[in-house]
Every structure is written in C-alpha cells, then in structure tokens.
Design a protein around this motif. Structure first.
Motif, PDB file in Angstrom:
ATOM      1  N   GLY A  94       0.812  -1.208   0.000  1.00 10.67           N
ATOM      2  CA  GLY A  94       0.000   0.000   0.000  1.00 10.67           C
ATOM      3  C   GLY A  94       0.847   1.260   0.000  1.00 10.67           C
ATOM      4  N   LEU A  95       1.908   1.263   0.796  1.00  8.56           N
ATOM      5  CA  LEU A  95       2.790   2.430   0.834  1.00  8.56           C
ATOM      6  C   LEU A  95       3.502   2.641  -0.498  1.00  8.56           C
ATOM      7  N   LEU A  96       3.963   1.548  -1.101  1.00  9.85           N
ATOM      8  CA  LEU A  96       4.661   1.667  -2.382  1.00  9.85           C
ATOM      9  C   LEU A  96       3.737   2.181  -3.474  1.00  9.85           C
ATOM     10  N   ILE A  97       2.488   1.670  -3.484  1.00  7.27           N
ATOM     11  CA  ILE A  97       1.530   2.126  -4.498  1.00  7.27           C
ATOM     12  C   ILE A  97       1.198   3.598  -4.289  1.00  7.27           C
ATOM     13  N   ALA A  98       1.014   3.988  -3.029  1.00 10.47           N
ATOM     14  CA  ALA A  98       0.692   5.388  -2.742  1.00 10.47           C
ATOM     15  C   ALA A  98       1.824   6.317  -3.145  1.00 10.47           C
ATOM     16  N   GLY A  99       3.045   5.809  -3.112  1.00  9.95           N
ATOM     17  CA  GLY A  99       4.194   6.654  -3.440  1.00  9.95           C
ATOM     18  C   GLY A  99       4.548   6.688  -4.905  1.00  9.95           C
ATOM     19  N   LEU A 100       3.815   5.955  -5.760  1.00  9.58           N
ATOM     20  CA  LEU A 100       4.120   5.967  -7.184  1.00  9.58           C
ATOM     21  C   LEU A 100       3.732   7.306  -7.812  1.00  9.58           C
ATOM     22  N   ASP A 101       4.575   7.777  -8.692  1.00  8.53           N
ATOM     23  CA  ASP A 101       4.336   9.062  -9.373  1.00  8.53           C
ATOM     24  C   ASP A 101       4.827   8.931 -10.805  1.00  8.53           C
ATOM     25  N   ALA A 102       3.983   9.285 -11.731  1.00 14.25           N
ATOM     26  CA  ALA A 102       4.357   9.150 -13.146  1.00 14.25           C
ATOM     27  C   ALA A 102       5.558  10.008 -13.513  1.00 14.25           C
ATOM     28  N   ASP A 103       5.825  11.056 -12.743  1.00 20.04           N
ATOM     29  CA  ASP A 103       6.950  11.930 -13.056  1.00 20.04           C
ATOM     30  C   ASP A 103       8.265  11.447 -12.463  1.00 20.04           C
ATOM     31  N   MET A 104       8.228  10.307 -11.762  1.00 22.10           N
ATOM     32  CA  MET A 104       9.457   9.773 -11.175  1.00 22.10           C
ATOM     33  C   MET A 104      10.433   9.366 -12.270  1.00 22.10           C
ATOM     34  N   PRO A 105      11.717   9.430 -11.981  1.00 12.92           N
ATOM     35  CA  PRO A 105      12.699   8.914 -12.937  1.00 12.92           C
ATOM     36  C   PRO A 105      12.477   7.413 -13.153  1.00 12.92           C
ATOM     37  N   ALA A 106      12.847   6.938 -14.331  1.00 12.58           N
ATOM     38  CA  ALA A 106      12.623   5.533 -14.677  1.00 12.58           C
ATOM     39  C   ALA A 106      13.324   4.585 -13.713  1.00 12.58           C
ATOM     40  N   THR A 107      14.526   4.973 -13.279  1.00 15.49           N
ATOM     41  CA  THR A 107      15.255   4.089 -12.359  1.00 15.49           C
ATOM     42  C   THR A 107      14.523   3.936 -11.036  1.00 15.49           C
ATOM     43  N   GLU A 108      13.959   5.024 -10.539  1.00 14.38           N
ATOM     44  CA  GLU A 108      13.234   4.954  -9.271  1.00 14.38           C
ATOM     45  C   GLU A 108      11.937   4.172  -9.418  1.00 14.38           C
ATOM     46  N   LEU A 109      11.241   4.357 -10.579  1.00 17.93           N
ATOM     47  CA  LEU A 109      10.026   3.588 -10.820  1.00 17.93           C
ATOM     48  C   LEU A 109      10.333   2.089 -10.885  1.00 17.93           C
ATOM     49  N   ASN A 110      11.422   1.761 -11.581  1.00 18.15           N
ATOM     50  CA  ASN A 110      11.793   0.351 -11.663  1.00 18.15           C
ATOM     51  C   ASN A 110      12.085  -0.224 -10.282  1.00 18.15           C
ATOM     52  N   ALA A 111      12.732   0.567  -9.430  1.00 16.94           N
ATOM     53  CA  ALA A 111      13.033   0.099  -8.081  1.00 16.94           C
ATOM     54  C   ALA A 111      11.749  -0.127  -7.291  1.00 16.94           C
ATOM     55  N   ARG A 112      10.784   0.823  -7.453  1.00 19.69           N
ATOM     56  CA  ARG A 112       9.507   0.669  -6.742  1.00 19.69           C
ATOM     57  C   ARG A 112       8.761  -0.580  -7.226  1.00 19.69           C
ATOM     58  N   PHE A 113       8.762  -0.781  -8.543  1.00 22.83           N
ATOM     59  CA  PHE A 113       8.071  -1.961  -9.080  1.00 22.83           C
ATOM     60  C   PHE A 113       8.748  -3.250  -8.623  1.00 22.83           C
TER      61      PHE A 113
END
Length: 604
Positions: free
Chosen positions: A264-283
């Motif tokens: 839940g915390l990870l999903i809430a922290g997702l942002d389309a404007d995040m850098p690709a590397t950070e998005l990949n880490a979150r996923f």
C-alpha cells in the motif's frame, strides 16, 4: 458392584454385539476391553473383601462357642488361633492392595486371592474332622449349615474370580460330605452327606453362572469407560486442532499485514513523473512484496491440504534430475543476489514419490537454506544407498543451536532472523512443517544435522525407482537447455487476469491463444495451430475448467495434452478429480515464478 441384571448397550453399539450377550466368545471383544477385565475383577473383589473381617470374627466366635463343650480345648485353641491368623493375614493383604496396588502385578494379587480362598476353605472344612464327629446330630447340622452359608456368601464377592470361589467351595464343603458319610452305617448313604455333596455340585454350577453375569457387567462397564476415554481423546484432539487453527489465523493475520502494508505504501508513493530508475526500483519492491504474500498464502493452502486425510497423493517414478533443475532455475538467481552459490549435483537417479509434494519439499528446504545463508554455498546432491536414494541439502549458513534443532520442523517455528540477515516477515514459519507433513504422508524419512557456525544439512531418504539408472549426464544437460517456443491455450473469464497472463507468456517466448470462455472453443481449435498446453481457470461462465480440458483433448485427438488448472478451490475432492483427469492443479494466488515452473514442467 451389581451382581446381576441387564444393562443398556452403550451408545454407538449395535444390538446383538458381543457385549450384549455374556455367552459370546471373549475373542470377539475389543482387546483393550479384555485387558481391563482382570484388574477390574480384582478391584471389585478387594473392595467387597474389606467388609469381611467382622463377619469372619463373628464366625470364629460362633464356631468356638458351638464346639467348646464337645471338642478338646487344645484342639479348639489351635483351630481358633489358625483362623485368627488367617483373618489377620487376609486383612493385611487387602490393606496392602489398597495402599499400593502397583507393588504386585494383577496376576500376583489374583494368585494371592486364590491362596486366601483355599486357606479359608481348608480351615472351615477341617471342622468336619475335628468337630463334626464330636457334635450331636442337631449341632453338627447347624455347623454344616453355617459353612454352607459361608460358601453362599462367598459368591457375593469371590465369583468375580471364579478359581478362588471354586477353591473355597470345594475345600469347605467336600469334607462335610465325607464327614457325614463317615457317621453312616457301613453300606448306607447318609442323607446329610448326600445333600452336602449335591449342594457342592449345585454351587459349582451356580458359581460359574454368577461369574459369567458379573463378568458381562464388567465388560459393559469397561466398554463404557473405553468409549469415554476415546471421547475424551477425540475432544482433546479437537481442542488442540481448534487452538492450532486459532493460532494459525492469528499468525497469518499478523504476518500478512506487513507485506500488504508495504504494498500500500509503495503504491501510494508511485508518481508518473518519477525517474525511470526509481520507478523500476519501486516496481521491483512491489513484485517482491507480492511474491511474499503469494508464498504465505501458498503455505497456508499446502498446510490445509496436507492436514486433510483425503489428500490426493500420487506416487510414481520421477526423474530426480528434472526436479533438481527446477530448483536450480528457481533459486540460483536469488542466491547470487546474496552472494551465495547454489550447487546442484545431477545423478541420473529415478525415485518413487509424488511430483508436486516432492517438489514442494525440495523448494522449501532449498529456499530456507538460501534465506538463512549469508555467504558461501548451498549444495543439492543425491546418492543411491541400496534400494533408497538420499537427497541432501547442505548450506554454509550460521547453523542451528542444539536447543532449537528438535523444533525446526514444528508449526510457526522461525529461527532468529538477526543471525542470518533474512527478513522475518518473509514467511509464516510453516515451510519446514509442510516438509515434515509431506514426508510423513509419502513415507520419506527426514533428518537434520547442524553445527553452529558451520552450516546445516537436511536429508530426505526415499525409495529408488526400479529403473533408477536410465538417466544420464546428457539428460541433465538437456534439462538445463531453454525450452522451444510453444503455443499455449489460456481460458480465463477475468479479462484483466487473461490479459496479464497472455503478456507474461509472450515475455517468456510463447504464443498465446486467449479465450474468455468456452463458447468459441471448438472454432478456435479448428483454426489454430498445434497447441502444446492448456491453462484454464476452474470456475468459468457456465462452464467447468476440467470439462473444457476434456473437450480440448477430445477435439484435438490428444488425450495426454498437458493441462494446468488454476483455481482458489483447495478441496480434496477437486484434487482427486484433477488426478483422475491427469491435470496438474495449481492454486491462486500463483506467483509468476511458480507459474513458469509449472508450465516448464508440463512442456518439458
């Protein structure tokens, strides 16, 4: 203790059973009931015997009074002393039993009662020779009647032990039959002697009948006690099972919250404007949390199935190297991520086991070893020992303290995560208990050795298949080769799940034919290329997944077409249906890694 009468049959017993008829053979009685009878007879006889010292003393006094005018004083004194000593000894014997009944075995106490009954009968019977010849006829008859009364009274307690009662009756009455006959004229039969002899045989017959009735009552009582014991045992098992279920729910609820909270915390922290590397880490973190939830739910479903008495195990010859290769593919990358090398030694052996259960055993043991090993290696090997195969999973982890070694396969037992660097929230502590249950169900022997600071080795011993040497090193190499491209038919009425599964199969290099129902199945099969496998849900719109698998096999003319049924239904009945249909059963939630393992096993 009741001496006669009927008793209602205990609940759960059909009328006409051996316990309802005292004439039935004892061989038809439950052996556990038969084993209780001697001790129960002894206890009842001893309890009644506690009341007899006073009647014995009154009998002694009455006999002495009757004889003192006719029998020499020295003879009467000796007889009276002997009888008094017997009464004292019998009283002490009874008290010794109630003070500590375990000091002698049951047969020892019963032998003592036989000796006591024989002594009592001989003491009373001796009066037929030392007293009866000196008494007038009327007083002699009174003495005889008194002894007859003693024998009749003895049936009230000694009939529980028939040999003792027979000894008392014969030793007491036979001398009087002889004594009265000695008072008759030569060639005549004394009426009193004949009556006493007749009564002796009547008593022997009645004693036997009375003993049979008493024993029947004891059988009823023993059977009722046994039923109550069994009921108490079953209640204890139910209470223990209820406590285990309560603990399981509490543990699962507690441990599942953490990864779900993280998701839940990870999903809430997702942002389309995040850098690709950070998005990949979150996923990647989300994927890890999802896999933890899937593993926990998988453990719960496995445990539920293994605890079912109707678990559908299917033992058959298995290529062990193929399973070891699946283990290698699953855990090698995870080990490299921790700096741990996974070494698999192929052997070409075949074993007798259940594919799904043995795979779960090897996966759980290897995953546990990789989790708790910080550096070094985890080694899998197999060797033949006579008609068995021993599979060893050895690691160079921190080892297990001696105090915990005996409990590692218990439910909910988890080692100290701080000693290994593992995440304590990654499991419910059921993995090794599932291993224990699976090995017990399959008859595989499980053992563990560990040295603190040097590592742990777990061994599974199972039967070797008759054609154990048919595999070769080339087969092991072929197993490691990537699978060719296949066409997989997927039937799933959840459109989101259908699209996700289709995309996942495409990523793995397979063609996917996706159907949301079975309505267009026949037309699809007529126009499609050769299908390599079928993956379907169980509950579809107006259709059953197993039924559709049968239809695909029929329409393609391939009764052995590999098929995977994915469902959340964990009922044993479904497992039996899947085995009968030759379909592999997998339960939701199914992690992508597990789905790939199942698919590769089917296609391989």
């Amino acid at each position: 203790m009741a001496t006669a009468g009927t008793a209602a049959a205990p609940a759960g017993r059909e009328p006409g059973s051996p316990l309802d008829d005292p004439r039935q053979s004892a061989e038809m009685i439950d052996p556990r009931v038969r084993q209780r009878i001697p001790a129960m007879e002894l206890a009842a006889m001893m309890e009644i015997g506690r009341q007899f010292p006073l009647p014995y003393l009154l009998l002694l006094a009455g006999s002495a009074y009757l004889l003192h005018r006719h029998v020499p004083p020295e003879v009467l004194l000796v007889w009276s002393c002997v009888y008094a000593l017997y009464i004292a000894g019998r009283t002490l014997f009874t008290r010794a039993y109630f003070a500590n009944a375990t000091r002698l075995p049951v047969w020892g106490w019963r032998a003592g009662t036989c000796v006591s009954a024989a002594c009592h009968g001989l003491i009373l019977g001796s009066l037929a020779f030392v007293g009866l010849p000196h008494l007038p006829a009327d007083q002699g008859m009174a003495l005889t009647v008194a002894v007859i009364g003693v024998c009749a009274a003895g049936a009230l307690y000694a009939a529980l032990h028939l040999p003792a009662l027979h000894l008392l009756t014969i030793a007491a009455l036979l001398p009087y039959a002889i004594g009265w006959q000695l008072r008759a004229s030569p060639g005549d039969i004394h009426p009193a002697g004949a009556v006493v002899l007749g009564l002796l045989f009547v008593f022997l017959s009645l004693n036997r009948s009375h003993h049979r009735v008493l024993q029947h009552n004891l059988l009823l009582r023993a059977n009722q006690e046994l039923l109550l014991d069994d009921l108490a045992h079953k209640n204890g098992q139910l209470e223990a099972a209820h406590a285990a279920r309560t603990r399981l729910l509490a543990t699962a609820s507690h441990d599942l919250r953490q990864p779900v909270h993280t998701m839940g915390l990870l999903i809430a922290g997702l942002d389309a404007d995040m850098p690709a590397t950070e998005l990949n880490a979150r996923f990647a973190q989300l994927e890890h949390a999802c896999s933890i939830v899937a593993d926990m739910l998988g453990e719960l479903m496995d445990l539920s199935q293994l605890e079912s008495r109707n678990y559908p195990s299917r033992v058959k010859p298995l290529e062990l190297d193929a399973l070891l290769e699946q283990v290698r593919l699953t855990y090698a990358q995870r080990g490299r991520g921790k700096g741990v090398e996974l070494r698999v030694q192929f052997s070409g052996l075949r074993v007798m086991s259940d594919l799904r259960l043995l795979r779960r055993v090897l996966f759980n043991l290897t995953g546990n070893a990789v989790r708790y090993t910080l550096s070094g290696s985890v080694s899998l090997s197999a060797r033949a020992e006579g008609g068995d195969v021993v599979i060893s999973i050895a690691d160079t982890g921190p080892g297990i303290p001696p105090g915990e070694l005996a409990h590692v396969f218990d439910d909910f037992h988890r080692l100290d995560a701080s000693r290994s660097g593992s995440d304590e929230s990654e499991g419910l502590g059921l993995g090794l208990s599932i291993v224990r249950r699976a090995c017990a169900l399959l008859g595989h022997k499980l053992s563990i050795d560990s040295v603190v600071g040097a590592g742990t080795t777990v061994r599974v011993r199972l039967s070797r298949s008759a054609d154990a040497a048919v595999a070769s090193a080339q087969q092991a190499t072929a197993a490691a080769a990537p699978l060719p491209r296949h066409t997989v038919l997927v039937i799933e009425n959840d459109l989101e799940a259908l699209r996700a599964l289709s995309e996942l199969l495409a990523q793995w290099g397979h063609e996917c034919i996706a159907l949301a129902s079975g309505h267009d199945l026949r037309a699809t099969l007529a126009s499609a290329v050769t299908i390599s496998a079928v993956i379907t849900d169980l509950h579809l719109d107006g259709a059953d997944g197993l039924t559709l698998i049968g239809q695909v096999r029929h329409d393609t003319g391939r009764p052995d077409l590999p098929a995977l049924l994915v469902t959340g239904d964990v009922s044993p009945a479904l497992g039996r249906r899947a085995i009968q249909a030759g379909v592999v059963l997998a339960h939701k939630p199914l992690a992508p890694q597990q789905l790939r393992r199942e698919l590769e096993a089917l296609l391989g």
